[in-house]
Design an enzyme around this catalytic site. Structure first.
Site, PDB file in Angstrom:
ATOM      1  N   LYS A 105     -29.701  42.134  43.075  1.00 35.72           N
ATOM      2  CA  LYS A 105     -30.695  42.908  42.320  1.00 35.72           C
ATOM      3  C   LYS A 105     -31.987  42.899  43.113  1.00 35.72           C
ATOM      4  O   LYS A 105     -32.244  41.957  43.875  1.00 35.72           O
ATOM      5  CB  LYS A 105     -30.932  42.269  40.944  1.00 35.72           C
ATOM      6  CG  LYS A 105     -31.439  43.230  39.902  1.00 35.72           C
ATOM      7  CD  LYS A 105     -30.324  44.078  39.311  1.00 35.72           C
ATOM      8  CE  LYS A 105     -30.809  45.044  38.269  1.00 35.72           C
ATOM      9  NZ  LYS A 105     -29.696  45.688  37.569  1.00 35.72           N
ATOM     10  N   GLY A 215     -32.893  50.865  20.671  1.00 33.46           N
ATOM     11  CA  GLY A 215     -33.247  51.395  21.995  1.00 33.46           C
ATOM     12  C   GLY A 215     -32.739  52.817  22.120  1.00 33.46           C
ATOM     13  O   GLY A 215     -31.567  53.103  21.836  1.00 33.46           O
ATOM     14  N   GLY A 217     -33.332  54.894  24.987  1.00 26.76           N
ATOM     15  CA  GLY A 217     -33.589  55.334  26.361  1.00 26.76           C
ATOM     16  C   GLY A 217     -32.291  55.788  26.985  1.00 26.76           C
ATOM     17  O   GLY A 217     -31.380  56.262  26.286  1.00 26.76           O
ATOM     18  N   ASN A 218     -32.177  55.613  28.288  1.00 23.01           N
ATOM     19  CA  ASN A 218     -30.997  56.066  29.013  1.00 23.01           C
ATOM     20  C   ASN A 218     -29.695  55.580  28.352  1.00 23.01           C
ATOM     21  O   ASN A 218     -28.819  56.385  28.003  1.00 23.01           O
ATOM     22  CB  ASN A 218     -31.118  55.542  30.458  1.00 23.01           C
ATOM     23  CG  ASN A 218     -30.054  56.107  31.354  1.00 23.01           C
ATOM     24  OD1 ASN A 218     -28.986  56.488  30.896  1.00 23.01           O
ATOM     25  ND2 ASN A 218     -30.347  56.164  32.634  1.00 23.01           N
ATOM     26  N   ALA A 219     -29.579  54.264  28.155  1.00 24.96           N
ATOM     27  CA  ALA A 219     -28.327  53.715  27.626  1.00 24.96           C
ATOM     28  C   ALA A 219     -28.140  54.062  26.137  1.00 24.96           C
ATOM     29  O   ALA A 219     -27.088  54.595  25.748  1.00 24.96           O
ATOM     30  CB  ALA A 219     -28.314  52.199  27.823  1.00 24.96           C
ATOM     31  N   GLY A 220     -29.145  53.791  25.300  1.00 20.76           N
ATOM     32  CA  GLY A 220     -29.011  53.974  23.850  1.00 20.76           C
ATOM     33  C   GLY A 220     -28.886  55.429  23.431  1.00 20.76           C
ATOM     34  O   GLY A 220     -28.043  55.776  22.587  1.00 20.76           O
TER      35      GLY A 220
HETATM   36  P1  NAD Z   1     -34.829  52.743  29.127  1.00 18.60           P
HETATM   37  O1  NAD Z   1     -36.155  52.284  29.607  1.00 18.60           O
HETATM   38  O2  NAD Z   1     -34.368  54.109  29.456  1.00 18.60           O
HETATM   39  O3  NAD Z   1     -34.761  52.596  27.526  1.00 18.60           O
HETATM   40  C1  NAD Z   1     -35.178  51.458  26.827  1.00 18.60           C
HETATM   41  C2  NAD Z   1     -35.368  51.855  25.364  1.00 18.60           C
HETATM   42  O4  NAD Z   1     -35.651  50.681  24.613  1.00 18.60           O
HETATM   43  C3  NAD Z   1     -36.509  52.812  25.117  1.00 18.60           C
HETATM   44  O5  NAD Z   1     -36.140  53.751  24.136  1.00 18.60           O
HETATM   45  C4  NAD Z   1     -37.622  51.909  24.541  1.00 18.60           C
HETATM   46  O6  NAD Z   1     -38.518  52.589  23.694  1.00 18.60           O
HETATM   47  C5  NAD Z   1     -36.762  50.948  23.765  1.00 18.60           C
HETATM   48  N1  NAD Z   1     -37.458  49.703  23.430  1.00 18.60           N
HETATM   49  C6  NAD Z   1     -38.362  48.997  24.141  1.00 18.60           C
HETATM   50  N2  NAD Z   1     -38.792  47.941  23.415  1.00 18.60           N
HETATM   51  C7  NAD Z   1     -38.120  47.967  22.245  1.00 18.60           C
HETATM   52  C8  NAD Z   1     -38.120  47.151  21.091  1.00 18.60           C
HETATM   53  N3  NAD Z   1     -38.882  46.078  21.005  1.00 18.60           N
HETATM   54  N4  NAD Z   1     -37.292  47.487  20.100  1.00 18.60           N
HETATM   55  C9  NAD Z   1     -36.513  48.594  20.171  1.00 18.60           C
HETATM   56  N5  NAD Z   1     -36.485  49.399  21.211  1.00 18.60           N
HETATM   57  C10 NAD Z   1     -37.275  49.097  22.250  1.00 18.60           C
HETATM   58  O7  NAD Z   1     -33.798  51.647  29.657  1.00 18.60           O
HETATM   59  P2  NAD Z   1     -32.216  51.773  29.769  1.00 18.60           P
HETATM   60  O8  NAD Z   1     -31.864  52.223  31.146  1.00 18.60           O
HETATM   61  O9  NAD Z   1     -31.664  52.497  28.595  1.00 18.60           O
HETATM   62  O10 NAD Z   1     -31.818  50.236  29.702  1.00 18.60           O
HETATM   63  C11 NAD Z   1     -31.797  49.515  28.478  1.00 18.60           C
HETATM   64  C12 NAD Z   1     -31.036  48.228  28.670  1.00 18.60           C
HETATM   65  O11 NAD Z   1     -29.736  48.520  29.155  1.00 18.60           O
HETATM   66  C13 NAD Z   1     -31.658  47.263  29.699  1.00 18.60           C
HETATM   67  O12 NAD Z   1     -31.378  45.960  29.305  1.00 18.60           O
HETATM   68  C14 NAD Z   1     -30.894  47.590  30.960  1.00 18.60           C
HETATM   69  O13 NAD Z   1     -30.923  46.524  31.875  1.00 18.60           O
HETATM   70  C15 NAD Z   1     -29.509  47.836  30.369  1.00 18.60           C
HETATM   71  N6  NAD Z   1     -28.650  48.602  31.253  1.00 18.60           N
HETATM   72  C16 NAD Z   1     -28.904  49.912  31.525  1.00 18.60           C
HETATM   73  C17 NAD Z   1     -28.079  50.587  32.392  1.00 18.60           C
HETATM   74  C18 NAD Z   1     -28.306  52.036  32.695  1.00 18.60           C
HETATM   75  O14 NAD Z   1     -27.472  52.620  33.396  1.00 18.60           O
HETATM   76  N7  NAD Z   1     -29.350  52.673  32.191  1.00 18.60           N
HETATM   77  C19 NAD Z   1     -26.994  49.925  32.996  1.00 18.60           C
HETATM   78  C20 NAD Z   1     -26.749  48.596  32.679  1.00 18.60           C
HETATM   79  C21 NAD Z   1     -27.584  47.938  31.800  1.00 18.60           C
END
Ligand code: NAD
Length: 415
Positions: A105, A215, A217-220
Site C-alpha cells: 500500500k 457510506g 461513496g464508490n463502494a457503498g
Molecule cells: P469514498 O470516499 O468514495 O466513500 C466513503 C463514503 O463514506 C462517503 O459517502 C462518505 O460520506 C461516507 N462516510 C464518511 N464518514 C462517514 C461516517 N462517519 N458515517 C457514514 N458514512 C461516512 O470511499 P470508498 O472508495 O467507497 O471506500 C470506502 C471503504 O471501502 C474504505 O474503507 C475503503 O478502504 C474500502 N474499499 C474501497 C474499495 C474501492 O474500490 N472503492 C476497495 C476496497 C476497499
C-alpha cells in the site's frame, strides 16, 4: 486516521487464526513484519511558484506469493501505521481470493481538494519519479485508493513510460479503459461483494433481503445500485452527514440524484437517523462501506442484521466478529467481501501482459468464479472449525501461506 487502532485490530485477528493453527512465534513475527518500507520526499512547484515538499511512502509487506499489490492513498491524515495495516490486509486478501500477488500500500500526505489539477498531476508524477525503481509489473503494482483516480493512474503510467523508455501498462491498475484499463474495474469491489453476499443469503435461506448501507461513496453507492437492481429492498443509506431510512425501501436512483444535487443523502424523503442508529437497524443485510472500527465490542450486541458484508476495510473489529458469531450473525470479512476490486485489478494486469482485452461479460464471469470459490473455501473452514468467518478467512489464508513458507525453505530456517 486511526492507524494504530487498525494495526492492533489487524494483528489481533491474525494472531487468533495463527493460534488455532499453532503457528510458531517466529513465523508470526516474520508474517507481521513488513518486508520493505520506502519513504520519499516529493517536491512540487505549486501554481503560485512556491516549492512545496510532500511526504510519500510505500510499504511492500509480503511478496512471497507474487509481486506486491495495493493502492496509493492521497489524504491529509494518511500515516505509516494505517498504510502498514492496509498493506498487511492486502497480503491476506490476495491470498484468500488466490491471486498471485503479495500485499502493499502507498500514501501521500496531501489534501487533493486543495490542489489544482496541475498540482495534482505534478504530485502524481513526482510519486513515480521517486518510486519508479521500486515498482513495476513484476515487482510492485499500485492502484487507486482514497482520492486517487483513473486519471492519476494515467499520469503515473505515463511518467513510468518516460523512465523506462517504453510503455508498461502492467505497472499499475485502475487505469482508464483507453490506457489499458479493464472493463468492470470501476464497479468491481461492490460487484465482488454482491457475489459473496448472494452465496451467504443462500446459506441462510433469505430471499429478497432488506439492506442498510453505511457510506454512499464508490463502494457503498455502487453496492446500492447493484443490490437494488437485484430487487433487494434498500431501507437505509448514509454518508458523513447522516442517514436516511424508509422501511418501504428507498428509490436508489432518486437518492443518487438528490446526493448529486445537495452533496448528501440527508434531506431526501424518509426518516433521518444517525449513523449509529443505522448500524443497529433491524434488517437482513448490513453493509458497512465507509470507515474502519464501526462495529466494535461496544455496539456488536445491538446489531440486528443477519448478515454483515464488510465492504470497507476493517469496519468490524475481531472482538465484534466473535460477539456477532455467538449471536449467529455472519460477518463476511473485508479481506473476502471487498476483494473484488483487487481481483479485477489482477485481471487488468493479466490483460496488459497478454495484450488482449476481455469484454465486460468475460470479466464479470471470471470475477464471479473467483469470488464464489473464495467464499466456499472460507465457509468450509468456518463450518469445520466452528469459528467466525473473519478468523476462518485468516486460517484459510495462513495455511496457504504456510505451504509457501515450507516450499521456499523459510520455515526450515526457524526450526
Ligand atoms: P469514498 O470516499 O468514495 O466513500 C466513503 C463514503 O463514506 C462517503 O459517502 C462518505 O460520506 C461516507 N462516510 C464518511 N464518514 C462517514 C461516517 N462517519 N458515517 C457514514 N458514512 C461516512 O470511499 P470508498 O472508495 O467507497 O471506500 C470506502 C471503504 O471501502 C474504505 O474503507 C475503503 O478502504 C474500502 N474499499 C474501497 C474499495 C474501492 O474500490 N472503492 C476497495 C476496497 C476497499
Amino acid at each position: 486516521m486511526a492507524g494504530s487502532n487498525e494495526w492492533e485490530s489487524a494483528v489481533t485477528q491474525f494472531r487468533k487464526a495463527a493460534d488455532i493453527l499453532k503457528l510458531d512465534e517466529s513465523i508470526i513475527q516474520f508474517l507481521t513484519s513488513p518486508r520493505r518500507i520506502i519513504n520519499v520526499s516529493i517536491p512540487v512547484r505549486m501554481d503560485d511558484d512556491s516549492l512545496k515538499v510532500f511526504q510519500g511512502f510505500r510499504i511492500q509487506f509480503n511478496d512471497l506469493r507474487g509481486p506486491t499489490k495495493g493502492g496509493i492513498r492521497f489524504h491529509p491524515d494518511v500515516d505509516m501505521e494505517e498504510v502498514k495495516s492496509l498493506a498487511f490486509w492486502m497480503t491476506w486478501k490476495n491470498t484468500v481470493v488466490d491471486i498471485p500477488f503479495g500485499g502493499a500500500k502507498g500514501g501521500v500526505i496531501c489534501n487533493p481538494k486543495e490542489l489544482s489539477q496541475n498540482e495534482l498531476e505534478k504530485l502524481s508524477r513526482g510519486y513515480i519519479q521517486e518510486m519508479y525503481q521500486f515498482i513495476g509489473p513484476e515487482k510492485d503494482i499500485p492502484a487507486p485508493d482514497v482520492y486517487t483516480t483513473p486519471q492519476v493512474m494515467a499520469w503515473m503510467v505515463d511518467e513510468y513510460h518516460k523512465f523506462t523508455g517504453h510503455n508498461v501498462f502492467g505497472m499499475i491498475t485502475g487505469k482508464p479503459l483507453e490506457m489499458g484499463g479493464s472493463h468492470g474495474r470501476d464497479i468491481a469491489t461492490a460487484q465482488g461483494g454482491v457475489f459473496v453476499l448472494e452465496e451467504a443469503l443462500k446459506k441462510f435461506g433469505i430471499k429478497n433481503p432488506t439492506v442498510a448501507i453505511q457510506g454512499f461513496g464508490n463502494a457503498g453507492l455502487t453496492a446500492a445500485i447493484l443490490l437494488a437492481k437485484k430487487g433487494f429492498k434498500i431501507i437505509a443509506v448514509s454518508d458523513s452527514k447522516g442517514a436516511i431510512y424508509d422501511e418501504k425501501g428507498l428509490d436508489v436512483d432518486k437518492v443518487i440524484a438528490h446526493k448529486n444535487k445537495t452533496k448528501s443523502v440527508v434531506g431526501f424523503s424518509g426518516k433521518e437517523l444517525s449513523n449509529e442508529e443505522l448500524l443497529e437497524l433491524k434488517c437482513d443485510v448490513l453493509v458497512p462501506a465507509a470507515l474502519a472500527n464501526q462495529i466494535t465490542d461496544v455496539n456488536a450486541n445491538n446489531i440486528n442484521a443477519k448478515i454483515i458484508l464488510e465492504l470497507a476495510n476493517g469496519p468490524v473489529t475481531p472482538q465484534a466478529r466473535e460477539i456477532l458469531f455467538k449471536k449467529n450473525i455472519m460477518s463476511i470479512p473485508d479481506i473476502l467481501a471487498n476483494a473484488g476490486g483487487v481481483t479485477v485489478s489482477y485481471f487488468e494486469w493479466v490483460q496488459n501482459n497478454i495484450g488482449y482485452a476481455w469484454s465486460k461479460e468475460e470479466v464479470e464471469t471470471k470475477l464471479k468464479v473467483k469470488m464464489i470459490e473464495a467464499f466456499d473455501n472460507v465457509y468450509k473452514v468456518y463450518k469445520e472449525k466452528n469459528i467466525d468467518m473473519g478468523t476462518a478467512a485468516y486460517v484459510f489464508a495462513i495455511e496457504k501461506m504456510d505451504k509457501i513458507l515450507e516450499l521456499r525453505g523459510i520455515k526450515k530456517i526457524h526450526r
